[in-house]
Design an enzyme around this catalytic site. Sequence first.
Site, mmCIF file in Angstrom:
data_model
loop_
_atom_site.group_PDB
_atom_site.id
_atom_site.type_symbol
_atom_site.label_atom_id
_atom_site.label_comp_id
_atom_site.label_asym_id
_atom_site.label_seq_id
_atom_site.Cartn_x
_atom_site.Cartn_y
_atom_site.Cartn_z
ATOM 1 N N CYS A 11 32.083 54.270 37.792
ATOM 2 C CA CYS A 11 31.491 53.860 39.081
ATOM 3 C C CYS A 11 30.005 54.169 39.221
ATOM 4 O O CYS A 11 29.210 53.245 39.402
ATOM 5 C CB CYS A 11 32.272 54.505 40.222
ATOM 6 S SG CYS A 11 33.952 53.863 40.346
ATOM 7 N N LYS A 13 34.872 63.317 33.149
ATOM 8 C CA LYS A 13 35.247 64.441 34.012
ATOM 9 C C LYS A 13 36.692 64.809 33.703
ATOM 10 O O LYS A 13 37.380 64.044 33.009
ATOM 11 C CB LYS A 13 35.050 64.105 35.485
ATOM 12 C CG LYS A 13 35.975 63.031 36.015
ATOM 13 C CD LYS A 13 35.806 62.963 37.509
ATOM 14 C CE LYS A 13 36.686 61.912 38.129
ATOM 15 N NZ LYS A 13 36.548 61.851 39.561
HETATM 16 N N1 LIG Z 1 38.090 53.805 38.846
HETATM 17 C C1 LIG Z 1 37.706 54.380 39.974
HETATM 18 O O1 LIG Z 1 37.693 55.597 40.088
HETATM 19 C C2 LIG Z 1 37.269 53.532 41.140
HETATM 20 C C3 LIG Z 1 37.133 54.134 42.396
HETATM 21 C C4 LIG Z 1 36.739 53.351 43.471
HETATM 22 C C5 LIG Z 1 36.469 52.005 43.301
HETATM 23 N N2 LIG Z 1 36.578 51.450 42.066
HETATM 24 C C6 LIG Z 1 36.307 50.013 41.928
HETATM 25 O O2 LIG Z 1 37.548 49.315 41.863
HETATM 26 C C7 LIG Z 1 37.468 48.203 40.983
HETATM 27 C C8 LIG Z 1 38.495 48.325 39.885
HETATM 28 O O3 LIG Z 1 38.210 49.480 39.136
HETATM 29 P P1 LIG Z 1 39.259 50.080 38.089
HETATM 30 O O4 LIG Z 1 38.658 51.326 37.577
HETATM 31 O O5 LIG Z 1 40.610 50.095 38.718
HETATM 32 O O6 LIG Z 1 39.208 48.944 36.967
HETATM 33 P P2 LIG Z 1 40.181 48.763 35.695
HETATM 34 O O7 LIG Z 1 39.340 48.134 34.660
HETATM 35 O O8 LIG Z 1 40.883 50.036 35.414
HETATM 36 O O9 LIG Z 1 41.270 47.722 36.210
HETATM 37 C C9 LIG Z 1 41.021 46.384 36.481
HETATM 38 C C10 LIG Z 1 42.263 45.589 36.128
HETATM 39 O O10 LIG Z 1 42.104 44.259 36.589
HETATM 40 C C11 LIG Z 1 42.759 43.403 35.661
HETATM 41 N N3 LIG Z 1 42.290 42.023 35.853
HETATM 42 C C12 LIG Z 1 41.072 41.501 35.580
HETATM 43 N N4 LIG Z 1 41.050 40.176 35.897
HETATM 44 C C13 LIG Z 1 42.271 39.877 36.397
HETATM 45 C C14 LIG Z 1 42.868 38.691 36.900
HETATM 46 N N5 LIG Z 1 42.186 37.533 36.959
HETATM 47 N N6 LIG Z 1 44.139 38.748 37.338
HETATM 48 C C15 LIG Z 1 44.841 39.896 37.286
HETATM 49 N N7 LIG Z 1 44.342 41.054 36.800
HETATM 50 C C16 LIG Z 1 43.061 41.053 36.385
HETATM 51 C C17 LIG Z 1 42.412 44.003 34.317
HETATM 52 O O11 LIG Z 1 43.289 43.563 33.305
HETATM 53 C C18 LIG Z 1 42.540 45.498 34.627
HETATM 54 O O12 LIG Z 1 43.841 45.972 34.349
HETATM 55 C C19 LIG Z 1 36.018 48.186 40.478
HETATM 56 O O13 LIG Z 1 35.250 47.333 41.285
HETATM 57 C C20 LIG Z 1 35.571 49.625 40.664
HETATM 58 O O14 LIG Z 1 34.185 49.748 40.824
HETATM 59 C C21 LIG Z 1 36.987 52.171 40.994
#
Ligand SMILES: NC(=O)c1ccc[n+]([C@@H]2O[C@H](COP(=O)([O-])OP(=O)(O)OC[C@H]3O[C@@H](n4cnc5c(N)ncnc54)[C@H](O)[C@@H]3O)[C@@H](O)[C@H]2O)c1
Length: 428
Positions: free
Chosen positions: A259, A320
Amino acid sequence: MIGTGYVGLVSGVCFSDLGNTVYCVDKDKSKIDFLNNGIIPIYEPGLEEILKRNHKQKRLIFTSDLKKAVNNSDIIFICVGTPTKKNSNSADLKFIFQVVKKLKKMISKYKIIVTKSTVPVTTGDKIEKSLINLKNRKLIDIVSNPEFLREGEAIKDFSSPDRVIIGTDSKKANKILKSLYMPIIKKNSRYFHTSRRGAELIKYASNAFLATKISYINELANLCEKADVDIKDISIGMGLDQRIGDRFLRAGPAYGGSCFPKDTRALIDTAKQFKTNLAIVKSVVKSNNKRKILLTKKLEKILNGKLRNKNITFLGVTFKPNTDDMREASSIPMIEYLNKKDSKIRYYDPSGEKNEFRKLKNVKYCKNISSACIYSDLIVLHTEWNDFKLLNFKNLVKKNNFKVFDMRNIYSPLKMRSLKIKYFGVGR
Ligand SMILES: NC(=O)c1ccc[n+]([C@@H]2O[C@H](COP(=O)([O-])OP(=O)(O)OC[C@H]3O[C@@H](n4cnc5c(N)ncnc54)[C@H](O)[C@@H]3O)[C@@H](O)[C@H]2O)c1
């Protein structure tokens, strides 16, 4: 939940635990197969038990069938990744719009579409524009509900957040989302209703501010090293001021993770599009990039500039503790550099072996702390897992004159000196 990654999976699991029926969809079929077979694709403490309980109750469904999931849902959360675009600072929204394109053909009765992914201000407007036919037929409302959970603490953060932010001008959507979140809000979390653009920007503003706090204390640590002051005292002394607070005020390596790096860059890019200069955020990004080099150089100096054939142990490589996430972990550029300089790296991380290092010929994953440390010339405490907090270095290492570089200031320099261990922290 569309996108079953860290955010989609944790949110889906927690919403189902509140009694909702939740469909977790992912385009990655292997992820869905794993989940249907009870295998959790991410490391997140506490997740497995809640997931299995709700999956068994059939309240939590894992599927690649987006159409079925959409048909059966009242609220659709978009939780796909928003990484940085190649050779640019801007957020790549291709996954978001791939989903939107599919939704366009699937909706025939009222649904709320929520972006939980972190998206730049005006993304909601763009989604609405591309779904204008559905909007005009009052079949959809587009809402921003950014997620603030931290990996490693995700269940707690999701279930008892400081705040739930909902951005929409639709009273209907707001009412429905408030009732969805009611069991959480009741437990002392603030529900804050704002504009959609406001909600989108709150997320970036928060992450950039936390990144600033980390970079600020990291830069002060550099001064402390020169002025013979312990940065830990500065953190405590500053943190006691309630206006400042002690969190995110501990010196260490450059911030990383999925992030802060991408969100600070995306915020700079958004500001540029609105012809605004966010000078502070720009310098935070610069400072953080410099820090990766600075700590690598410090490591090199600890070994008197001789890296070739030196046995270096990394304890912890994730950005982390309590996560397996390696995205933008500062260990990656450090280990790549040391590998190029022909050091022999062994590493141990409680979350397991990392793909990032598999191809590096001088980098070996060890299954436990002792086999990682036994021949070490230098132990680098990179990630603050609990496993590394009470180590007996003299028992772990065979060599007499090994050194310890504690990038998280876990140990007491005085104690290390009394044990005759050559110990280096940061900002002390
Ligand atoms: N990881 C964190 O700690 C965190 C915290 C707050 C916000 N976010 C935000 O949340 C969002 C997701 O982050 P994340 O870490 O969960 O990402 P991630 O990469 O772990 O997960 C995203 C998932 O979306 C799937 N995906 C992509 N395109 C798709 C589609 N067309 N249909 C269905 N599935 C699809 C991928 O296969 C993947 O499994 C980002 O914008 C991130 O900035 C993340």
